[in-house]
Design a protein around this motif. Structure first.
Motif, PDB file in Angstrom:
ATOM      1  N   GLN A   1       0.553 -11.031  -7.578  1.00 21.36           N
ATOM      2  CA  GLN A   1       0.862 -11.267  -6.157  1.00 21.36           C
ATOM      3  C   GLN A   1       1.086 -12.752  -5.888  1.00 21.36           C
ATOM      4  O   GLN A   1       1.988 -13.129  -5.134  1.00 21.36           O
ATOM      5  CB  GLN A   1      -0.280 -10.745  -5.286  1.00 21.36           C
ATOM      6  CG  GLN A   1      -0.345  -9.227  -5.236  1.00 21.36           C
ATOM      7  CD  GLN A   1      -1.664  -8.718  -4.686  1.00 21.36           C
ATOM      8  OE1 GLN A   1      -2.693  -9.392  -4.758  1.00 21.36           O
ATOM      9  NE2 GLN A   1      -1.648  -7.516  -4.146  1.00 21.36           N
TER      10      GLN A   1
ATOM     11  N   THR B   1      -6.806 -12.363  -4.712  1.00 19.05           N
ATOM     12  CA  THR B   1      -5.374 -12.113  -4.919  1.00 19.05           C
ATOM     13  C   THR B   1      -5.094 -12.097  -6.417  1.00 19.05           C
ATOM     14  O   THR B   1      -5.619 -12.917  -7.167  1.00 19.05           O
ATOM     15  CB  THR B   1      -4.546 -13.242  -4.270  1.00 19.05           C
ATOM     16  OG1 THR B   1      -5.015 -13.424  -2.946  1.00 19.05           O
ATOM     17  CG2 THR B   1      -3.067 -12.914  -4.258  1.00 19.05           C
TER      18      THR B   1
ATOM     19  N   ALA C   1       5.334  -4.841  -0.254  1.00 16.22           N
ATOM     20  CA  ALA C   1       4.197  -5.749  -0.378  1.00 16.22           C
ATOM     21  C   ALA C   1       3.885  -6.361   0.980  1.00 16.22           C
ATOM     22  O   ALA C   1       4.786  -6.641   1.763  1.00 16.22           O
ATOM     23  CB  ALA C   1       4.528  -6.840  -1.379  1.00 16.22           C
TER      24      ALA C   1
ATOM     25  N   PRO D   1       2.525  -1.887  -5.055  1.00 15.84           N
ATOM     26  CA  PRO D   1       1.667  -2.454  -4.002  1.00 15.84           C
ATOM     27  C   PRO D   1       0.917  -1.415  -3.175  1.00 15.84           C
ATOM     28  O   PRO D   1      -0.140  -1.729  -2.627  1.00 15.84           O
ATOM     29  CB  PRO D   1       2.652  -3.248  -3.137  1.00 15.84           C
ATOM     30  CG  PRO D   1       4.010  -2.836  -3.576  1.00 15.84           C
ATOM     31  CD  PRO D   1       3.893  -2.367  -4.973  1.00 15.84           C
TER      32      PRO D   1
END
Lengths: 855, 156
Positions: free
Chosen positions: A55, A51, A23, A71
């Motif tokens: 996350q 977002t 990530a 991711p």
């Protein structure tokens, strides 16, 4: 007990779940374009608009279980395990695909969310066979983990489970569909990252299954990554399967020994049985991201081979045999070398070392020859014939080339590759280029044959073999016009009487194609220029690099530090070998060598003429690798005393008087310098197989008998010395002006026969591959590619093999008709140690004759 | 077997031109391939893959999602019997068994003489005449074992 060799051990169970560590770094709130604030489980978090909840929760350290989300892949929200409760929303929402909204109040562990997960786990397990005791994923399975963490104890399903037929996906991957939960991570990886959607969801609803077209085996270069991505035991490693349980393994960080990118890997070994069992990628965003190629992942079983030699061998009665009792082989070698040195001087000894060895080995090798023996006859370049000591790469360092292809590609918007079939040379760089293309970058390629990028590149120019220089000359000429920068004064002499149309015609590229390419380059923003080994290592190598650097200058790709050209290398430590000074004319850190010596070609010539008496070859099958096979054979036959150190007995070893078995890459601690100059440490995973020694131990034992005091040199100690001594004093940008280059003026006259082209192939059959069953099964058969016109002229029938013949020898192989092969050429890609293709290129020959087998 | 490019190049080009992206062209092209090749041969799937730029596996996945696309050759008569709720409670399970026994094949299979292919079908929208089936698109309702025998016997 404390074990000094244990080093960093990463327990398999402490590893992050594949790819989760990839990530991106969370951004700092002040750089947000539009901030949103929400509350997750009572904690407030501010994130950039867009977002996702998952996350955002990750930033707070709140873990939301998930299967399909990754991711690096697109979001499908199909596993429904990441459902969370959002206040005022009537239904639960999938957190992986739902962006955080302003003022949202989110509960990830409310009763409703927990119950949804329990239900979902039951649904996912309806058809799952629960065969954990025989499943290879057992112990690192997300299905097991989530069943414990979020599932129920019992299933309410009382009916027969659905089963599927089992396909054969080739030597690397085992697909067990009954265990599949259809998260489609594998499908998305192959489509989005690897670029060839070989897997797809077939059928529908309850019948859905993961499959390939007509159940064919997988053919990609990156399919192994789907094993890491698969959260359950559906895609497992066929090579590792049933050999160990995950908790028996010990993982240590290492560097892939196959290509010059130097992917970061973890080596899983079991010390009890002295076996290297598995290789998995180690996430490094600067090098390989979370991926590695199949060659790197599955190309290791040769280290466990029973054919590995376990004691020194000495030639007696024309055969290599274990030494007689009481014989000290090292003493014997040193005595021979001393005798030769006394009689003929130190110049009668020479050493060649593979550019796949560690920096420490390479450094000590040159030091041993220069300081202990007193001979400067060393080189690491054994896969190409170079008459001169200097080559294009060394020249590029002198003018301050950037030479950071891995870093440059990562941020490029336009990528221009000249003279490299990159997917077969540096596969992981190919993966990164594909990722850049997905983000809208432009790929421009010029190559001499039907390379892999023919369909992918926005512009593809195929020039005649060996015509890089002509091609570049016209391209630069057109680029300067497009750029409208005014013709550089220093090049006026170069371009006197220059007829661009005639030169373009000579290199076989249409003027229009060149014009388009020049325009694309002239308008490129943030361009990266890559120059392959085929281009810089040729006879015109240095001139090519000069013209290439001029191009970078015309495009404005330079600053006070460097010139924006990036040369590609092939072997895992080619760059290290250069920086360590394993060169006839340059010492550590590119200082002038003392004493100077001969390069590979001169060494072999001198040996073949009887002027050079002894050769020491470390880690390479010279006879199989050197393009002038006849010369290599002559040299080894004629030399008085040949010492070969390697893992297996190969053709070169059979020509030796003494053979010393050495340790494999997993048994050696050391550092490797990748194509971008990044120095990476590899740890020792297993102790060297009994009877073998590391190159470092070997060189020290030899030096000690010569009276040199080298006793205390452990790998870290050598690293310390070489860091001081060989820190490459990279010159800054030395290009004050455009560099004049030479354009060949003579026309190449047609010669009889076909022109043989060699090139790299990822899945070929070198000595190590032959001894690695999985890789050997995956290796592509050696074929000759011929143009349809030549097939017609020669009247060949595809049913039979053909005989490719040159004065150096002949090989019998099948051929394929390839419309991308220029007429008059025959292309044989890859190294096939069992066939000895380099017989054909003996004595610098490049013309071959072709006849149908049996005629 | 003619390829799409040979048999219907014009139509294929029109489809690719008319539709906005490669995924959306795939289904009309599958219909076209069905029409030109009688069933969706592997060669036809590969050709569609080449035309659209999708991978052959993806094209097979798309074709396989829609059960009406024939991924295997079908017999002269394609029998599709409904087993949705109305037909089910009116005796479809017995009729399905009868068809299997009479033809000696399982669902999804074709008789060895190439005359009959047997398949399930979802609701035919003819529940008032349940149980029902269709043969090559022609519907038959209020089925009984005897009626099925008569229908099959009437086919040449």
């Amino acid at each position: 007990m404390k074990d000094p060799h244990r080093g960093t051990v990463i327990h398999p169970r402490a590893r992050p779940f594949a790819g989760d560590a990839y990530a991106e770094e969370p951004k700092r709130p002040e750089s947000f374009r539009k901030p949103v604030t929400a509350t997750i489980d009572g904690q407030s978090v501010t994130v950039e608009a867009g977002t996702t909840i998952l996350q955002a929760a990750q930033i707070l350290g709140i873990y939301i279980p998930h299967y399909c989300y990754h991711p690096a892949l697109s979001i499908v929200a199909s596993c429904r395990l990441c459902l969370v409760e959002v206040e005022k929303s009537p239904k639960l929402v999938p957190s992986c695909s739902t962006p955080v909204g302003e003022g949202q109040v989110i509960f990830t562990r409310s009763d409703k969310a927990k119950r949804a997960r329990e239900q979902q786990m039951q649904l996912l397990l309806i058809n799952h066979p629960l065969d954990c005791p025989v499943c290879d994923q057992g112990g690192h399975c997300q299905l097991q983990r989530y069943s414990m963490d979020y599932g129920t104890d019992d299933s309410r399903y009382r009916f027969p489970k659905r089963t599927f037929p089992k396909p054969n996906l080739g030597p690397f991957i085992d697909l067990e569909r009954n265990r599949c939960i259809l998260c489609t991570r594998c499908v998305r990886f192959l489509e989005e990252i690897a670029g060839n959607a070989e897997l797809a969801v077939m059928k529908r609803g309850n019948d859905s299954l993961i499959g390939t077209f007509l159940e064919r085996p997988l053919h990609g270069e990156f399919s192994g990554n789907t094993i890491d991505l698969c959260p359950v035991g559906s895609l497992t490693d066929k090579v590792f399967r049933f050999r160990a349980r995950i908790w028996e393994l010990e993982a240590k960080p290492s560097v892939c020994p196959h290509c010059a990118v130097g992917c970061n890997i973890l080596l899983d070994s079991r010390r009890r049985t002295h076996e290297l069992l598995r290789i998995t990628p180690r996430t490094n965003p600067d090098v390989n991201g979370p991926w590695i190629c199949d060659k790197g992942r599955f190309g290791f079983d040769f280290v466990n081979s029973r054919l590995r030699v376990r004691s020194p061998l000495v030639k007696r009665d024309g055969e290599l045999k274990p030494p007689a009792d009481g014989m000290d082989v090292i003493e014997y070698i040193v005595a021979q070398w001393k005798a030769i040195r006394d009689r003929h001087g130190p110049g009668a000894l020479a050493g060649l070392i593979s550019p796949r060895k560690t920096n420490e080995s390479l450094y000590l090798f040159q030091r041993f020859f220069r300081k202990v023996i007193g001979s400067g006859n060393i080189d690491h370049r054994m896969d190409r014939v170079g008459l001169e000591d200097e080559d294009g790469y060394l020249y590029s360092i002198r003018i301050g080339a950037r030479n950071d292809p891995v870093g440059e590609v990562r941020k490029a918007e336009t990528i221009f590759i000249l003279g490299s079939d990159l997917p077969n040379e540096l596969p992981i760089l190919n993966l990164q280029i594909r990722q850049r293309l997905r983000h809208g970058a432009t790929l421009l390629v010029a190559h001499h044959q039907g390379g892999s990028y023919r369909d992918l590149a926005a512009r593809y120019c195929a020039y005649h073999p060996g015509a890089e220089m002509d091609f570049l000359a016209v391209l630069f000429f057109l680029l300067v016009q497009e750029k409208n920068v005014g013709f550089p004064g220093s090049l006026i002499e170069t371009y006197r009487d220059f007829n661009s149309a005639a030169v373009a015609n000579r290199c076989g590229v249409a003027m229009e194609a060149l014009q388009n390419l020049a325009r694309a380059l002239a308008n490129a923003s943030n361009a990266t220029l890559l120059l392959g080994e085929e281009a810089w290592a040729g006879a015109d190598g240095i001139q090519t690099v000069r013209a290439f650097a001029d191009m970078a200058r015309a495009m404005g790709l330079f600053n006070e530090n460097d010139v924006g050209i990036n040369l590609l290398l092939r072997h895992s430590n080619s760059r290290g070998a250069i920086e360590m000074g394993v060169l006839p004319h340059l010492g550590p850190g590119l200082s002038p060598a003392d004493p100077k010596g001969k390069n590979t070609h001169r060494i072999l010539q001198a040996a073949a003429h009887g002027e050079l008496k002894s050769l020491f070859i470390l880690g390479e099958d010279l006879i199989a690798r050197y393009p002038d096979r006849a010369l290599a054979e002559d040299a080894l036959k004629r030399a008085d005393f040949v010492v070969v150190a390697d893992t297996f007995v190969h053709d070169t070893a059979r020509a030796a008087h003494v053979f010393l078995p050495i340790a494999t890459f997993d048994e050696i601690q050391g550092s490797y310098t990748n194509v971008s100059g990044k120095i990476q440490q590899a740890e020792r995973v297993l102790v060297p197989l009994s009877g073998t020694a590391t190159p470092l131990q070997l060189l020290q034992a030899l030096a000690r008998r010569f009276g040199a005091e080298w006793d205390t040199l452990t790998p870290p100690a050598v690293f310390d010395i070489l860091r001081r001594e060989s820190h490459p004093a990279l010159p800054p940008n030395k290009m004050a002006d455009y560099l004049p280059f030479q354009i060949r003026t003579e026309n190449t006259e047609p010669v009889e026969g076909l022109c043989l082209q060699r090139g790299p192939l990822l899945f070929d059959r070198t000595g190590d591959v032959i001894r690695t069953p999985a890789l050997s099964a995956r290796s592509q058969p050696c074929t000759a590619r011929l143009s349809p016109e030549d097939v017609g002229t020669l009247g060949l029938s595809a049913e039979n093999s053909i005989v490719v013949e040159s004065p150096g020898g002949r090989v019998t192989i099948p051929f394929i008709m390839d419309k991308n092969t220029p007429s008059g050429s025959v292309v044989i890609l890859g190294e096939y140690d069992d066939l000895g293709i380099n017989r054909l290129t003996s004595r610098g020959n490049s013309r071959v004759r072709i006849i149908q087998e049996g005629e | 077997m003619p390829t799409i490019a040979e048999a219907a190049a014009e139509e294929a080009r029109a489809i690719l031109h008319r539709l906005p992206n490669r995924h959306s062209s795939s289904i009309p092209l599958l219909y076209l391939a069905w029409k030109t090749c009688a069933w969706l041969t592997p060669a036809a799937l590969e050709e569609i893959a080449a035309l659209t730029g999708l991978s052959p596996a993806t094209v097979e996945g798309i074709a396989g999602f829609y059960t009406m696309f024939p991924l295997h050759p079908r017999g002269k008569y394609h029998i599709e019997i409904c087993d949705n709720i109305s037909c089910y409670i009116n005796g479809a399970p017995d009729l399905k068994n009868h068809l299997r026994n009479k033809l000696g094949i399982e669902f999804g299979q074709t008789t060895s003489d190439g005359r009959f292919t047997l398949d399930h079908v979802e609701c035919l929208g003819n529940c008032c005449e349940a149980p029902c089936m269709q043969i090559n698109g022609k519907e038959y309702g209020r089925l009984t074992v005897q009626k099925i025998n008569e229908i099959l016997d009437s086919l040449d």
